[in-house]
Design an enzyme around this catalytic site. Sequence first.
Site, short mmCIF file in Angstrom:
data_model
loop_
_atom_site.label_atom_id
_atom_site.label_comp_id
_atom_site.label_asym_id
_atom_site.label_seq_id
_atom_site.Cartn_x
_atom_site.Cartn_y
_atom_site.Cartn_z
N THR A 172 0.91 -1.13 0.00
CA THR A 172 0.00 0.00 0.00
C THR A 172 0.95 1.18 0.00
OG1 THR A 172 -1.85 -1.03 1.23
CG2 THR A 172 -1.51 1.30 1.61
N ARG A 200 -14.10 -7.39 -2.01
CA ARG A 200 -13.46 -7.16 -0.70
C ARG A 200 -13.08 -5.67 -0.58
NH1 ARG A 200 -7.96 -5.52 0.91
NH2 ARG A 200 -7.71 -6.20 3.05
N VAL A 201 -13.32 -5.08 0.57
CA VAL A 201 -13.06 -3.66 0.77
C VAL A 201 -11.82 -3.47 1.63
CG1 VAL A 201 -13.99 -1.50 1.70
CG2 VAL A 201 -15.49 -3.06 0.45
N ASP A 203 -8.91 -1.37 3.89
CA ASP A 203 -8.89 -0.33 4.94
C ASP A 203 -8.46 1.04 4.39
OD1 ASP A 203 -6.18 -1.71 4.69
OD2 ASP A 203 -5.69 0.14 5.76
N GLY A 222 -0.43 -2.78 5.61
CA GLY A 222 -0.46 -4.13 6.19
C GLY A 222 -1.77 -4.81 5.83
N1 GLY Z 1 -3.82 -2.41 3.58
C1 GLY Z 1 -4.21 -2.69 2.28
C2 GLY Z 1 -5.26 -3.71 2.18
O1 GLY Z 1 -5.33 -4.62 3.00
O2 GLY Z 1 -6.05 -3.64 1.28
#
Ligand code: GLY
Length: 311
Positions: A172, A200-201, A203, A222
């Site tokens: 990320t 899937r969303v 964070d 992460g």
């Molecule tokens: N931190 C990025 C994700 O899990 O989508």
Amino acid sequence: MSQKQPKLIIHGGASSLEDKGGLLAVRQSLHKIVLEVYQLLLAGGTATEAVLLGCELLENEPRFNAGTGSVLQSDGQVRMSASLMDGQKQRFSGVINVSWVKNPIQLAKALQSEEDRVLSDYGSAHLTRDLQVPIYDPATDFRIEEWIEERKTNFQSKMARLYADPEARRGTIGVVALDQNGYIAAGTSTGGKGLEKIGRVSDSAMPAGNYANRYAGVSCTGIGEDIIDECFAAKVVIRRTDGLSLVEAMERSMQESQTNQRDLGAIAIDSTGVIVWGKTSEILLAAYHTGEKIEDTLEWFGSGELSGGHL
Ligand code: GLY
């Protein structure tokens, strides 16, 4: 208002020690981007402008899992998520699972002034059309080959690779900036975990992964589900707002994440110019400008025990 010394920290993901290959190139990329974005802050650019530029440069770097070079999801498609938080206005905006654009952070920026400020896939597609954003394919050969390899083992991996190196996993990107007026902004952008279920969303387009107000700003990286379960970015910012120092806020939140066996990393800046990072994962790829010099977290790779640092 007296002018503050600008501060800047950026990250390119968090991961495990097995991902160490290619780190020199990653370090060079991070340093180059910190230098360019810090020049903007020194020239009087706002924290939001700095975060946008930093996120765009990181999205354009195929090494990182955001924008060009994003990981592929289980069905072989790229779907990206990004958010921007203007700390002065305490205003969040973001896009979730957007496809066929070069810089998802620009869409998050466009939503800052809208009444509806977080759009999912369908809405993001409409937004790109309304804004006449050119169609762009962010998939790289590396990521396509990675997906083909993973398909051979029926997608057993927990996540795709951190950055575009055969030894790396996860990722990320994120930027937190403090400008000369003392305002903070935070931005985060991702291709997701990689190989995840459709829909899937992440964070990264939630306040759990990206949050800022007048006191502090935080960007996380992460495993998204771990970051959401800890509500990590918002928790650190609120702790700082309620009177803890930024160092205490980060340390306490990381300690809880460690106890709960989370796999994450975070970068932060507060309104007094303190820069902090922390991680429960083994590697956090971050670099920052102290006002005097550029430093990074790459020498902090260790046993995977809780670690972090501050200035
Ligand atoms: N931190 C990025 C994700 O899990 O989508």
